[in-house]
Scaffold this active site. Structure first.
Site, PDB file in Angstrom:
ATOM      1  N   SER A 548     -56.146  40.800  32.451  1.00 39.29           N
ATOM      2  CA  SER A 548     -55.057  41.585  33.007  1.00 39.29           C
ATOM      3  C   SER A 548     -55.186  43.035  32.531  1.00 39.29           C
ATOM      4  CB  SER A 548     -53.718  40.952  32.610  1.00 39.29           C
ATOM      5  OG  SER A 548     -52.654  41.498  33.342  1.00 39.29           O
ATOM      6  N   HIS A 669     -52.127  33.861  37.702  1.00 39.07           N
ATOM      7  CA  HIS A 669     -52.346  34.813  36.620  1.00 39.07           C
ATOM      8  C   HIS A 669     -51.984  34.224  35.256  1.00 39.07           C
ATOM      9  CE1 HIS A 669     -52.979  39.079  35.519  1.00 39.07           C
ATOM     10  NE2 HIS A 669     -52.083  38.865  34.591  1.00 39.07           N
TER      11      HIS A 669
END
Length: 696
Positions: A548, A669
């Site tokens: 990320s 995610h």
């Protein structure tokens, strides 16, 4: 790498063809090239064909990496510890999660009169793709609101069940991503957060426009009362809580991910109207709660970047009195009530501490003994309807060798004891952990944790350096199967507490954002250089990994200092910092990074944007991109474009320093099953081990 380490690997690499567009735009006077823009469109047949070829290339290499089977077995063993969550008490009932040694996901339990019972809401999906996102029992403990999502997309559906009988009472209610739930006494109504009907907003804003609603169980969500949110910025996220007696409703919020809070309070026994306590234009952070003594407690960064604790009468919520002042060398992270005392959670250089204070004067009454050097995950005390254990504090705990477990502390005895251990038993490797202070490029002192088989370096070893450095997210010591497996194989693992995180308070965060983002990368490079100068490793043995915002970190590392790193794993990354705002949640992050629509801020972004810093003819390290097609935060197109750019530009021999792209579907995610986690970690660690010479 040795000849033996190449056995079974492809003898040659031909990267999939990726046409380069002659696309150069003038953005605020900057000539900005974007040759792989066509890879932004996942539905484009060219993108689909290119991605399929990358899948085949990645698997031909990753599946042939040495040590895969042994590593998969060992990671599976190390993850068999399981975990247990901190209990939430409701009227004598304890609610908590536990993941057993053979389970893929945590399971929710309730314990009543000493008898434990499963509330496994994920049993609805035998494929294991359903994850339990959040849960909240009613005040009486007889009803449970829970949220689940499928395939990693984080688009939570809210349900309500009867705790005793198991009947579904309500739901599914959609559009509840990241929604807190605040129950009113009686269990008939609750407050929650839900997005408005997507038909009522522009198509590119359908992931936003949240409101706080009041809902009655069993009635259509269309009948909910809109309590708060109209007229505010459409990117606002909200949290909420209620006092135990149900009188005071507290709502907090902020636009996007900015660290500027608004707080409102409402007297539900009075008019019910929300009164501002703090506004986001004040530019401070604040969390608030009404504790059992009836007072409003406010943890705030106002005039205190490491935070302080103030108190007020909830009927006069803007008239604050400081109770616990800011400390110069620790961060005040949370506060909770314990039988007439306040328990204050602090972190000192990313390590958790607990302290007792007087609620009357703020006086420091003493420190709570901690199990070691580690991280605390959740504080819990009994509620007003629970008669027993009123002087007990429960807290979740983890360190480098302790999986998530629960400890309990009682002021009457002064002892901290293990309450519930993680359910699995695993033989762990012997290792040494330490925190090292080092100096960054501008003279700032930064710290990193180093985990190894020895207290001091005996010879340079393959080393894995990680970090994050953004959004005021910090990481302290914690149990990690990947860390233990790497160190057990003879490697060194390090995590740097970079600027941009919250390890040293809000000033530390702000020192690593916007025009100061380069500080984060400088801190990371300095950590690498310190590991080398101390003799832990060499550039040829040093790998880095991040995800990320941490993917942006390692993307910047490999483009700024390619000679310093041998291998990179870049996971779910942000890499095109000129166009990141155009995709998924990217527009929420302009406060953290800057916006390409603003001339001055575009210049900041172009200075480090990894995609735009790739240069033809540079010997880049080995790179593995890992992306997840159900990611609803960071678009996988960042990794696609960067992968194509590196495969075109690198002058490194592809069979010695390959650039690969690994994709997963039906994974997002964040949360994933244990089996999926093992599969990902095997690919990542064997790639890094092969590139740095670690025998796995």
């Amino acid at each position: 790498m040795t000849d033996a380490s190449r056995a079974g690997l492809p003898a040659t690499i031909t990267y999939p063809a990726a046409p380069r567009l002659d696309l150069v735009e003038d953005l605020h006077g900057h000539a900005v090239a974007d040759p792989y823009r066509w890879l932004e469109d996942a539905a484009d047949p060219r993108t689909a064909a290119w991605s399929a070829e990358q899948d085949g290339l990645a698997r031909s290499w990753l599946d042939a990496m040495p040590g895969r089977d042994a590593l998969a077995g060992r990671l599976g063993e190390l993850m068999r510890t399981g975990s247990v969550g901190t209990p939430v008490w409701r009227a004598g009932r304890a609610f908590y999660t536990r993941r057993g040694p053979d389970q893929d996901h945590p399971v929710l339990y309730v314990r009543v009169d000493g008898v434990e019972r499963v509330l496994d809401v994920s049993e609805l999906d035998p494929t294991g793709r359903t994850t339990l996102d959040r849960w909240s029992p009613s005040v009486e403990g007889t009803r449970l609101a829970y949220q689940v999502s499928v395939g990693g997309d984080e688009h939570s559906l809210l349900h309500v069940v009867d705790v005793d009988g198991g009947e579904l009472l309500d739901g599914p209610i959609d559009r509840c991503r990241y929604s807190p739930v605040g129950w009113l006494p009686g269990g008939e109504e609750f407050f929650y957060v839900r997005r408005v009907d997507p038909a009522l907003v522009p198509e590119d804003e359908r992931q936003f426009h949240r409101r706080v609603w009041r809902h009655r169980v069993g009635t259509p969500a269309s009948d909910d009362v809109n309590v708060h949110g109209d007229g505010l910025d459409h990117t606002y996220y909200y949290g909420l809580s209620l006092s135990e007696d149900g009188r005071w409703l507290l709502v907090n919020g902020a636009p996007g991910t900015v660290r500027r809070d608004s707080v409102w309070i409402a007297d539900l026994h009075g008019s019910g109207g929300l009164t501002p306590v703090v506004r986001d234009e004040d530019g401070v952070q604040c969390t608030a709660s009404v504790e059992p003594d009836g007072r409003l407690y406010l943890r705030t960064s106002l005039d205190a970047p490491r935070f302080r604790l103030c108190v007020a009468d909830p009927a006069r919520p803007t008239e604050w009195t400081e109770l616990v002042p800011e400390q110069p060398d620790s961060v005040l992270d949370a506060v909770t009530w314990l039988d007439g005392s306040l328990v204050v959670l602090r972190t000192r250089h990313a390590v958790s501490e607990l302290h007792l204070h007087s609620p009357a004067t703020g006086e420091h009454l003493g420190a709570v003994p901690m199990p070691g050097t580690g991280s605390l995950h959740g504080l819990s005390t009994v509620d007003a309807l629970t008669a027993a254990d009123r002087d007990v504090l429960w807290f979740g705990w983890s360190d480098f060798t302790t999986p998530l477990s629960v400890y309990r502390y009682s002021p009457s005895t002064g002892r901290t004891e293990l309450d519930t251990a993680a359910p699995g038993t695993v033989e762990l490797p012997e290792l040494s952990t330490q925190q090292i202070a080092y100096t960054s490029a501008d003279g700032t002192v930064v710290r990193m944790f180093v985990v190894s088989g020895r207290q001091h370096p005996d010879l340079p070893r393959p080393t894995l350096l990680t970090g994050y450095g953004g959004f005021a997210v910090g990481r302290g010591p914690g149990y990690s199967a990947t860390t233990l497996a790497w160190v057990e194989a003879g490697g060194v693992w390090a995590h740097a507490s970079l600027r941009g995180g919250d390890e040293e308070g809000e000033d530390w965060h702000q020192a690593g954002m916007r025009e100061r983002k380069q500080n984060v990368f400088d801190d990371f490079h300095a950590a690498a250089e310190r590991l080398i100068s101390d003799g832990w490793t060499t550039p040829q043995q040093l790998s880095v990994m991040g995800g990320s915002n941490g993917g942006l970190l390692v993307g910047a590392a490999l483009t700024q200092r390619p000679e310093l790193y041998a291998a990179v794993v870049c996971s779910a990354p942000l890499l095109d910092m000129v166009r990141y705002e155009n995709f998924l949640l990217g527009r929420l992050w302009a406060e953290e990074y800057g916006s390409a629509s603003v001339p001055e801020e575009l210049a900041w972004l172009l200075d480090y944007s990894p995609y735009h810093r790739v240069r033809r003819g540079v010997e880049y390290p080995s790179v593995l991109f890992t992306v997840f097609e159900s990611d609803s935060r960071v678009d996988p197109n960042h990794a696609r474009k960067m992968c194509a750019a590196l495969q075109h530009a690198t002058s490194s021999e592809p069979t010695k320093h390959p650039v690969l792209l690994r994709r997963e579907t039906e994974v997002g995610h964040a949360g994933r099953s244990v089996s999926r986690s093992v599969g990902l970690a095997v690919d990542q660690l064997t790639f890094l081990g092969w590139a740095t010479g670690l025998e796995l």
